[in-house]
Enzyme design. Sequence first.
Site, PDB file in Angstrom:
ATOM      1  N   GLU A   1       1.949   4.039 -31.760  1.00  0.00           N
ATOM      2  CA  GLU A   1       3.209   3.694 -31.084  1.00  0.00           C
ATOM      3  C   GLU A   1       4.185   4.855 -31.238  1.00  0.00           C
ATOM      4  OE1 GLU A   1       4.564   0.285 -33.258  1.00  0.00           O
ATOM      5  OE2 GLU A   1       2.725  -0.815 -32.818  1.00  0.00           O
TER       6      GLU A   1
ATOM      7  N   LYS B   1       7.333   6.701 -32.468  1.00  0.00           N
ATOM      8  CA  LYS B   1       8.221   6.459 -33.608  1.00  0.00           C
ATOM      9  C   LYS B   1       9.666   6.631 -33.135  1.00  0.00           C
ATOM     10  CE  LYS B   1       9.028   8.488 -38.156  1.00  0.00           C
ATOM     11  NZ  LYS B   1      10.309   7.875 -38.310  1.00  0.00           N
TER      12      LYS B   1
ATOM     13  N   ASP C   1      13.514   7.004 -33.176  1.00  0.00           N
ATOM     14  CA  ASP C   1      14.395   7.622 -34.161  1.00  0.00           C
ATOM     15  C   ASP C   1      15.713   6.852 -34.221  1.00  0.00           C
ATOM     16  OD1 ASP C   1      15.191   9.363 -36.054  1.00  0.00           O
ATOM     17  OD2 ASP C   1      15.588  11.033 -34.698  1.00  0.00           O
TER      18      ASP C   1
ATOM     19  N   TYR D   1       8.613  -3.897 -33.733  1.00  0.00           N
ATOM     20  CA  TYR D   1       7.245  -3.412 -33.888  1.00  0.00           C
ATOM     21  C   TYR D   1       6.505  -4.009 -35.077  1.00  0.00           C
ATOM     22  CZ  TYR D   1      10.154  -0.348 -36.772  1.00  0.00           C
ATOM     23  OH  TYR D   1      11.084   0.122 -37.647  1.00  0.00           O
TER      24      TYR D   1
ATOM     25  N   LYS E   1       4.803  13.138 -37.535  1.00  0.00           N
ATOM     26  CA  LYS E   1       6.063  13.609 -36.945  1.00  0.00           C
ATOM     27  C   LYS E   1       5.863  14.882 -36.132  1.00  0.00           C
ATOM     28  CE  LYS E   1       9.725  12.440 -39.979  1.00  0.00           C
ATOM     29  NZ  LYS E   1      11.078  12.521 -40.030  1.00  0.00           N
TER      30      LYS E   1
ATOM     31  N   CYS F   1      46.371  25.347 -41.279  1.00  0.00           N
ATOM     32  CA  CYS F   1      45.865  25.497 -39.920  1.00  0.00           C
ATOM     33  C   CYS F   1      45.772  26.999 -39.595  1.00  0.00           C
ATOM     34  CB  CYS F   1      46.828  24.804 -38.960  1.00  0.00           C
ATOM     35  SG  CYS F   1      46.503  25.194 -37.233  1.00  0.00           S
TER      36      CYS F   1
ATOM     37  N   CYS G   1      48.697  27.917 -36.848  1.00  0.00           N
ATOM     38  CA  CYS G   1      50.152  27.888 -37.073  1.00  0.00           C
ATOM     39  C   CYS G   1      50.519  27.863 -38.550  1.00  0.00           C
ATOM     40  CB  CYS G   1      50.763  26.681 -36.372  1.00  0.00           C
ATOM     41  SG  CYS G   1      50.303  25.133 -37.140  1.00  0.00           S
TER      42      CYS G   1
ATOM     43  N   CYS H   1      45.743  19.460 -38.457  1.00  0.00           N
ATOM     44  CA  CYS H   1      47.006  20.187 -38.471  1.00  0.00           C
ATOM     45  C   CYS H   1      48.077  19.192 -38.028  1.00  0.00           C
ATOM     46  CB  CYS H   1      46.908  21.357 -37.487  1.00  0.00           C
ATOM     47  SG  CYS H   1      48.522  22.000 -37.040  1.00  0.00           S
TER      48      CYS H   1
ATOM     49  N   CYS I   1      51.983  23.099 -32.793  1.00  0.00           N
ATOM     50  CA  CYS I   1      50.956  24.126 -33.041  1.00  0.00           C
ATOM     51  C   CYS I   1      50.442  24.622 -31.684  1.00  0.00           C
ATOM     52  CB  CYS I   1      49.835  23.502 -33.857  1.00  0.00           C
ATOM     53  SG  CYS I   1      48.356  24.518 -33.928  1.00  0.00           S
TER      54      CYS I   1
HETATM   55  S1  IVH Z   1       6.070   0.444 -38.609  1.00  0.00           S
HETATM   56  C1  IVH Z   1       6.072  -0.536 -43.519  1.00  0.00           C
HETATM   57  N1  IVH Z   1       6.489   1.246 -36.158  1.00  0.00           N
HETATM   58  O1  IVH Z   1       9.881   4.852 -38.869  1.00  0.00           O
HETATM   59  C2  IVH Z   1       6.876   0.125 -42.438  1.00  0.00           C
HETATM   60  N2  IVH Z   1       7.970   2.021 -37.837  1.00  0.00           N
HETATM   61  O2  IVH Z   1       8.830   6.587 -41.064  1.00  0.00           O
HETATM   62  C3  IVH Z   1       6.227  -0.112 -41.130  1.00  0.00           C
HETATM   63  N3  IVH Z   1       9.807   3.427 -37.003  1.00  0.00           N
HETATM   64  O3  IVH Z   1      10.435   2.700 -41.600  1.00  0.00           O
HETATM   65  C4  IVH Z   1       6.982   0.564 -40.070  1.00  0.00           C
HETATM   66  N4  IVH Z   1       9.242   3.353 -34.870  1.00  0.00           N
HETATM   67  O4  IVH Z   1      12.117   2.727 -39.564  1.00  0.00           O
HETATM   68  C5  IVH Z   1       6.914   1.307 -37.427  1.00  0.00           C
HETATM   69  N5  IVH Z   1       6.770   1.819 -33.916  1.00  0.00           N
HETATM   70  C6  IVH Z   1       7.191   1.888 -35.188  1.00  0.00           C
HETATM   71  C7  IVH Z   1       8.334   2.621 -35.569  1.00  0.00           C
HETATM   72  C8  IVH Z   1       8.683   2.671 -36.914  1.00  0.00           C
HETATM   73  C9  IVH Z   1      10.117   3.813 -35.752  1.00  0.00           C
HETATM   74  C10 IVH Z   1      10.569   3.830 -38.202  1.00  0.00           C
HETATM   75  C11 IVH Z   1      10.770   2.737 -39.211  1.00  0.00           C
HETATM   76  C12 IVH Z   1       9.933   3.140 -40.376  1.00  0.00           C
HETATM   77  C13 IVH Z   1       9.936   4.631 -40.258  1.00  0.00           C
HETATM   78  C14 IVH Z   1       8.745   5.205 -40.974  1.00  0.00           C
END
Ligand code: IVH
Length: 679
Positions: free
Chosen positions: A114, A116, A118, A228, A319, A413, A416, A435, A440
């Site tokens: 999936e 990830k 942010d 998720y 990552k 500042c 001024c 400031c 100014c």
């Molecule tokens: S599963 C036990 N699925 O990334 C934790 N995490 O680096 C299981 N995150 O703590 C997490 N997308 O905050 C999971 N599709 C996804 C995610 C996801 C973002 C975040 C989450 C997690 C962190 C891990």
Amino acid sequence: MTDGETQSRHRELVNIIRRHDYAYYVQAVPAVSDHEYDRLYKELIYLERRFPAYITPDSPTQRVGGLPSEGFKTVVHTLPMMSLDNTYSQDELIAFIHRVQKLLPEEELIWTVEPKVDGVAVSLRYEEGELVYGATRGDGATGDDITSNLRTLRSIPLQLDSSSVPIPRVIEVRGEVFMTRAGFLRLNNRRLDEGEEPFANPRNATAGSLKMLDPKIVAQRPLDIVIYGLGQIEAAGNSFPNKQIELLAYFQNIGFQGPAKVWTCHHAKSLGDVLNELDALRHDLDYETDGAVIKLDDISLRDRIGATAKAPRWAIAYKFAAEQAETRLKKIFIQVGRTGALTPVAELEPVLVSGSTVSRATLHNEDEIKRKDIRVGDAVVIEKAGEIIPAVVCVILEKRSRNSTAFVFPSVCPECESVAVKQESSGVIGVVWRCPNLSCPAQIRGRLEHWCSRKAMDIEGGGSALIEQLVAKALVEDVADLYSLSHEQIVSLERMADKSAENFLEGVQESQSRDLWRVLFGLGILHVGAGVAKKLARHFETIRDLMRSNVDALIALDEVGETIAHSLVNWFSKERNQMLIDRLEGLGLSMKSSLYVEDSEHPLSGCSWVLTGTLPNLSRQQATEKIEAIGGKVTGSVSKKTSFVLAGESAGSKLQKAQKLGVQIVDEAGFTALLDQNA
Ligand code: IVH
């Protein structure tokens, strides 16, 4: 209606609106027009005003309720909210897969991948299908109870949908709250307009929003969530999903939005291709992702291999490296904004990152410089993700010269030399030095440039080059001075030909008849962006009417909160500002509102419009003003929710889409006739 009928109508409305929210916010396929939605919502509010006893916690009206809290309560997570092990290397990823296979030698393992997201991890607990609380991860064992903030997210159901699947008595779901890129940019632009610090990236903006104590403000932040994972469940029954893929489908069935895309891999070998596919696709997603999460699909197998103290053994985060570059920090200078904020900026040896040359990076504030111990002359790593302002990630200490010294933030500042101060808001001392000197030159320049900007008074030629000279020569000190400048004064400046001077003075003269909202925005009152200014201009016909108002009356207006109300009243209470308004009026600025609508609503109010092509007589700006004057709004793209498309010559794909969706299309003549009929 009898009491019983009223109560059942109330329940019916709650259910209908909940279904529409789900269709709009989760499925992104609106089931009704904005108008119909508003009508239902108003009926619900009406019923609840008359019969407050019927208000249930799951009513859509209760999303933004309650008063700001003093602080957050602590929640003990029933199952810890763990984090994941991270890797940037595909070899390590393969090693992880082999490790798991060794723990489960008999099994044919299936993996899900999936994106990830942010953002900020949260846990939502439902009992008997009803949201009881939502919490942050905190330290994993305990988090903050941020229920009132999370309730404002329309993609979080207050009541789970049990119409197609059974729901356990207790179910906790886990997911990531995020801000879309577009929402983040809008929010930051608004903050800049309103004289506030922009957020560094969407994740910080999300975290900052969720930490706020006033849910009414959180409700205005463009936050969203994907779900998720699972926390505690109780009384789940035998048919409860046992595979990640099924679990995600189940989440959707009960009312949640899931990851944008999920891949299933049967072999470690195919993971590489999936990751490349995700890396290519993620830039088109409307939110930031920083990698992939690879999970064992089979949930009962997960239980067999368990977790280490820190992270589960059945999942890993891969990552993508953010685009970074190394360069040298040549200098730190301090920028003075129009509100007096002193922002440190790093001047860098130019370096190429993500396809563009970066020679400056914001250092945000003094605390950030101290935390990262950033010094002049340091070798630094900078990072640029998407359209976000480049930032200094860290210093390469090994390369630091021995005689380097810590950066001392100036106490005055730089423009001024006034002694800098930190502002206090609700008892908390801010991180931004300001400031305090309203005279100014940097603040004067900032205020004048803002006044002349296209989004405010739209004065042609009033850019930074001209303003800088006008202020340096002491020809202007405030925005009113622009209106008594002479042709001779302008041509005496550098690079100012006769024609440019004429254009500028014409622009100044034209701006005298600008609408009230432009004046209000142009004045640069803290927290009053263009959107707020337009809202105010709908309720007040003249600036004097607004000045006569008070905090309570302002708060009573839709979407004007306490912060804005106090800021306005405070600004207008200052003698200096009152004198400025008197002078502007004396110089012939009308400061009247064409957006003003008397209490009776226009029949086309609330309609959403899309403009496309070139109109024979009206400019886009003029058409927009006419639409806004009758309480309509102009949006950028056509959807089922669009009420009208106003099409001119060489209209393109928007017109085609409107035809396909059956949205009503009008040309300029039809538009004018529509306004006349409904006048
Ligand atoms: S599963 C036990 N699925 O990334 C934790 N995490 O680096 C299981 N995150 O703590 C997490 N997308 O905050 C999971 N599709 C996804 C995610 C996801 C973002 C975040 C989450 C997690 C962190 C891990």
